[in-house]
Design a protein around this motif. Structure first.
Motif, mmCIF file in Angstrom:
data_model
loop_
_atom_site.group_PDB
_atom_site.id
_atom_site.type_symbol
_atom_site.label_atom_id
_atom_site.label_comp_id
_atom_site.label_asym_id
_atom_site.label_seq_id
_atom_site.Cartn_x
_atom_site.Cartn_y
_atom_site.Cartn_z
ATOM 1 N N ARG A 246 0.834 -1.207 0.000
ATOM 2 C CA ARG A 246 0.000 0.000 0.000
ATOM 3 C C ARG A 246 0.868 1.256 0.000
ATOM 4 N NH1 ARG A 246 -2.544 -2.862 4.469
ATOM 5 N NH2 ARG A 246 -4.228 -4.169 3.647
ATOM 6 N N LEU A 247 1.947 1.213 0.758
ATOM 7 C CA LEU A 247 2.829 2.374 0.859
ATOM 8 C C LEU A 247 3.482 2.701 -0.479
ATOM 9 C CD1 LEU A 247 3.938 4.325 3.067
ATOM 10 C CD2 LEU A 247 5.877 2.767 3.298
ATOM 11 N N ARG A 248 3.684 1.689 -1.311
ATOM 12 C CA ARG A 248 4.361 1.892 -2.596
ATOM 13 C C ARG A 248 3.417 2.016 -3.770
ATOM 14 N NH1 ARG A 248 9.614 -2.154 -1.968
ATOM 15 N NH2 ARG A 248 10.596 -0.977 -0.260
ATOM 16 N N GLY A 249 2.210 2.447 -3.494
ATOM 17 C CA GLY A 249 1.333 2.792 -4.614
ATOM 18 C C GLY A 249 0.180 1.875 -4.856
ATOM 19 N N GLY A 250 -0.318 1.281 -3.807
ATOM 20 C CA GLY A 250 -1.518 0.494 -3.975
ATOM 21 C C GLY A 250 -1.276 -0.987 -3.756
ATOM 22 N N GLU A 251 -2.312 -1.626 -3.243
ATOM 23 C CA GLU A 251 -2.247 -3.057 -2.963
ATOM 24 C C GLU A 251 -2.678 -3.830 -4.205
ATOM 25 O OE1 GLU A 251 -4.376 -6.271 0.017
ATOM 26 O OE2 GLU A 251 -4.465 -4.139 0.456
ATOM 27 N N ARG A 252 -1.727 -4.374 -4.941
ATOM 28 C CA ARG A 252 -2.033 -5.110 -6.161
ATOM 29 C C ARG A 252 -2.561 -6.502 -5.817
ATOM 30 N NH1 ARG A 252 2.573 -2.217 -6.893
ATOM 31 N NH2 ARG A 252 2.594 -0.740 -8.627
ATOM 32 N N PRO A 253 -3.376 -7.111 -6.732
ATOM 33 C CA PRO A 253 -3.902 -8.450 -6.469
ATOM 34 C C PRO A 253 -2.819 -9.479 -6.184
ATOM 35 C CG PRO A 253 -5.022 -7.446 -8.345
ATOM 36 C CD PRO A 253 -3.887 -6.527 -7.977
ATOM 37 N N GLY A 254 -1.669 -9.352 -6.872
ATOM 38 C CA GLY A 254 -0.591 -10.312 -6.653
ATOM 39 C C GLY A 254 -0.065 -10.276 -5.236
ATOM 40 N N ALA A 255 0.052 -9.068 -4.669
ATOM 41 C CA ALA A 255 0.539 -8.943 -3.293
ATOM 42 C C ALA A 255 -0.449 -9.563 -2.317
ATOM 43 C CB ALA A 255 0.774 -7.471 -2.953
ATOM 44 N N GLY A 256 -1.738 -9.301 -2.534
ATOM 45 C CA GLY A 256 -2.753 -9.887 -1.666
ATOM 46 C C GLY A 256 -2.779 -11.400 -1.770
ATOM 47 N N MET A 257 -2.612 -11.915 -2.990
ATOM 48 C CA MET A 257 -2.632 -13.363 -3.190
ATOM 49 C C MET A 257 -1.456 -14.024 -2.476
ATOM 50 S SD MET A 257 -4.329 -15.769 -4.659
ATOM 51 C CE MET A 257 -4.176 -17.431 -5.283
ATOM 52 N N SER A 258 -0.253 -13.475 -2.642
ATOM 53 C CA SER A 258 0.916 -14.068 -2.001
ATOM 54 C C SER A 258 0.800 -14.002 -0.484
ATOM 55 C CB SER A 258 2.199 -13.366 -2.468
ATOM 56 O OG SER A 258 2.198 -12.003 -2.086
ATOM 57 N N HIS A 259 0.219 -12.913 0.029
ATOM 58 C CA HIS A 259 0.043 -12.786 1.478
ATOM 59 C C HIS A 259 -0.898 -13.863 2.009
ATOM 60 C CE1 HIS A 259 -0.859 -10.997 5.400
ATOM 61 N NE2 HIS A 259 -2.131 -11.232 5.110
ATOM 62 N N HIS A 260 -2.082 -13.979 1.403
ATOM 63 C CA HIS A 260 -3.081 -14.907 1.929
ATOM 64 C C HIS A 260 -2.651 -16.361 1.761
ATOM 65 C CE1 HIS A 260 -5.941 -11.852 3.004
ATOM 66 N NE2 HIS A 260 -5.902 -11.332 1.792
ATOM 67 N N VAL A 261 -2.021 -16.678 0.638
ATOM 68 C CA VAL A 261 -1.532 -18.052 0.443
ATOM 69 C C VAL A 261 -0.448 -18.373 1.470
ATOM 70 C CG1 VAL A 261 -0.264 -19.569 -1.124
ATOM 71 C CG2 VAL A 261 -2.163 -18.209 -1.989
ATOM 72 N N SER A 262 0.484 -17.438 1.678
ATOM 73 C CA SER A 262 1.564 -17.660 2.650
ATOM 74 C C SER A 262 1.012 -17.793 4.066
ATOM 75 C CB SER A 262 2.574 -16.514 2.591
ATOM 76 O OG SER A 262 3.193 -16.452 1.334
ATOM 77 N N GLU A 263 0.025 -16.984 4.398
ATOM 78 C CA GLU A 263 -0.549 -17.041 5.739
ATOM 79 C C GLU A 263 -1.291 -18.352 5.956
ATOM 80 O OE1 GLU A 263 -1.843 -13.503 8.217
ATOM 81 O OE2 GLU A 263 -3.737 -14.148 7.291
ATOM 82 N N LEU A 264 -2.081 -18.766 4.960
ATOM 83 C CA LEU A 264 -2.803 -20.031 5.073
ATOM 84 C C LEU A 264 -1.833 -21.206 5.184
ATOM 85 C CD1 LEU A 264 -5.788 -20.960 5.046
ATOM 86 C CD2 LEU A 264 -5.528 -21.381 2.599
ATOM 87 N N PHE A 265 -0.805 -21.202 4.328
ATOM 88 C CA PHE A 265 0.221 -22.245 4.371
ATOM 89 C C PHE A 265 0.897 -22.279 5.737
ATOM 90 C CE2 PHE A 265 4.870 -22.747 4.195
ATOM 91 C CZ PHE A 265 4.970 -24.077 3.835
ATOM 92 N N SER A 266 1.242 -21.111 6.257
ATOM 93 C CA SER A 266 1.959 -21.028 7.530
ATOM 94 C C SER A 266 1.151 -21.638 8.666
ATOM 95 C CB SER A 266 2.287 -19.568 7.854
ATOM 96 O OG SER A 266 3.145 -19.013 6.887
ATOM 97 N N HIS A 267 -0.095 -21.224 8.786
ATOM 98 C CA HIS A 267 -0.891 -21.681 9.921
ATOM 99 C C HIS A 267 -1.218 -23.165 9.836
ATOM 100 C CE1 HIS A 267 -2.312 -17.277 10.574
ATOM 101 N NE2 HIS A 267 -1.149 -17.521 11.122
ATOM 102 N N ILE A 268 -1.571 -23.643 8.644
ATOM 103 C CA ILE A 268 -1.877 -25.071 8.506
ATOM 104 C C ILE A 268 -0.636 -25.909 8.799
ATOM 105 C CG2 ILE A 268 -2.512 -26.870 6.851
ATOM 106 C CD1 ILE A 268 -4.405 -24.866 5.557
ATOM 107 N N LEU A 269 0.512 -25.492 8.263
ATOM 108 C CA LEU A 269 1.755 -26.224 8.500
ATOM 109 C C LEU A 269 2.095 -26.263 9.989
ATOM 110 C CD1 LEU A 269 4.280 -27.628 7.311
ATOM 111 C CD2 LEU A 269 5.340 -25.365 7.175
#
Length: 234
Positions: free
Chosen positions: A96-119
């Motif tokens: 967001r600080l660098r000019g907007g939250e792109r879909p790719g950034a949101g996707m990598s965040h949510h996938v990484s978070e889901l992977f982290s917690h399940i693991l």
């Protein structure tokens, strides 16, 4: 000191957390995260932070499982969880600080978070600090609450940040320090019991949480139905 009635207690437990779904640590955490995002070097991309967070979870999971053979690895869990927290709480603010939250950034965040917690939850099931039955109960609750959060975000465009004031950060703190609490409670020594006390406690709490989620689903369903009926009448 006023005593809450049953309805107020139920609303406190299942009707949402403080600050419109924010966790207890949300305000303090956001100030810290914004400072870290502003201080991040230009060569670090949000996706890099997401991968760093997932890497921290993988390291913590490996340490948890390894504790069966090398108990000293327990000291790796808190710093690895700190890496997980740093990566997965700073990636989206940096985007967001660098000019907007792109879909790719949101996707990598949510996938990484889901992977982290399940693991991490699965790793706890193979560690000395939680039985496989208790870890399975925690995993079911996590998947149910995560699914509800994603559905709510998609249908109502409202992100549920926390339940009963407990959000992702509080969950990470629990994952980071539960091994030490488990050792103090004697969980590793009781794992070979026919029905360990930790199983009774965790499965009981999981049932209460699931019932609370169903109550919240019913409450939200009634609210959505009322709003739909009002809009159709207009």
């Amino acid at each position: 000191m006023r005593v809450m009635n049953f309805g107020e207690v139920a609303n406190r437990l299942f009707g949402g957390s403080p600050g419109r779904g924010q966790s207890f640590l949300y305000a303090t955490e956001q100030r810290l995260v914004q400072s870290m995002a502003r201080a991040a070097p230009r060569w670090i991309a949000p996706a890099h932070l997401s991968m760093i967070g997932a890497g921290g979870a993988a390291l913590a999971a490996a340490a948890l499982v390894g504790c069966r053979s090398w108990p000293e690895l327990v000291w790796l869990v808190p710093p690895a969880m700190f890496v997980n927290w740093f990566g997965l709480t700073t990636d989206l603010p940096l985007a967001r600080l660098r000019g907007g939250e792109r879909p790719g950034a949101g996707m990598s965040h949510h996938v990484s978070e889901l992977f982290s917690h399940i693991l991490l939850i699965i790793a706890y099931g193979f560690s000395p600090f939680l039985t496989l039955r208790a870890a399975a109960a925690v995993l079911v609750c996590y998947l149910l609450f995560s699914s509800y959060g994603y559905i709510r975000a998609a249908t109502r465009h409202v992100q549920q940040m926390a339940y009963i004031g407990l959000g992702v950060t509080e969950f990470r703190i629990l994952l980071a320090f539960w091994p030490f609490a488990a050792i103090a409670l004697g969980v590793p020594a009781s794992q070979h019991d026919p029905l360990p006390a930790i199983d009774v406690a965790v499965i009981g709490l999981a049932l209460v949480a699931v019932l609370g989620l169903f109550g919240k689903l019913f409450k939200d369903g009634r609210r959505i139905a009322a709003a739909s009926a009002q809009s159709s009448d207009e």
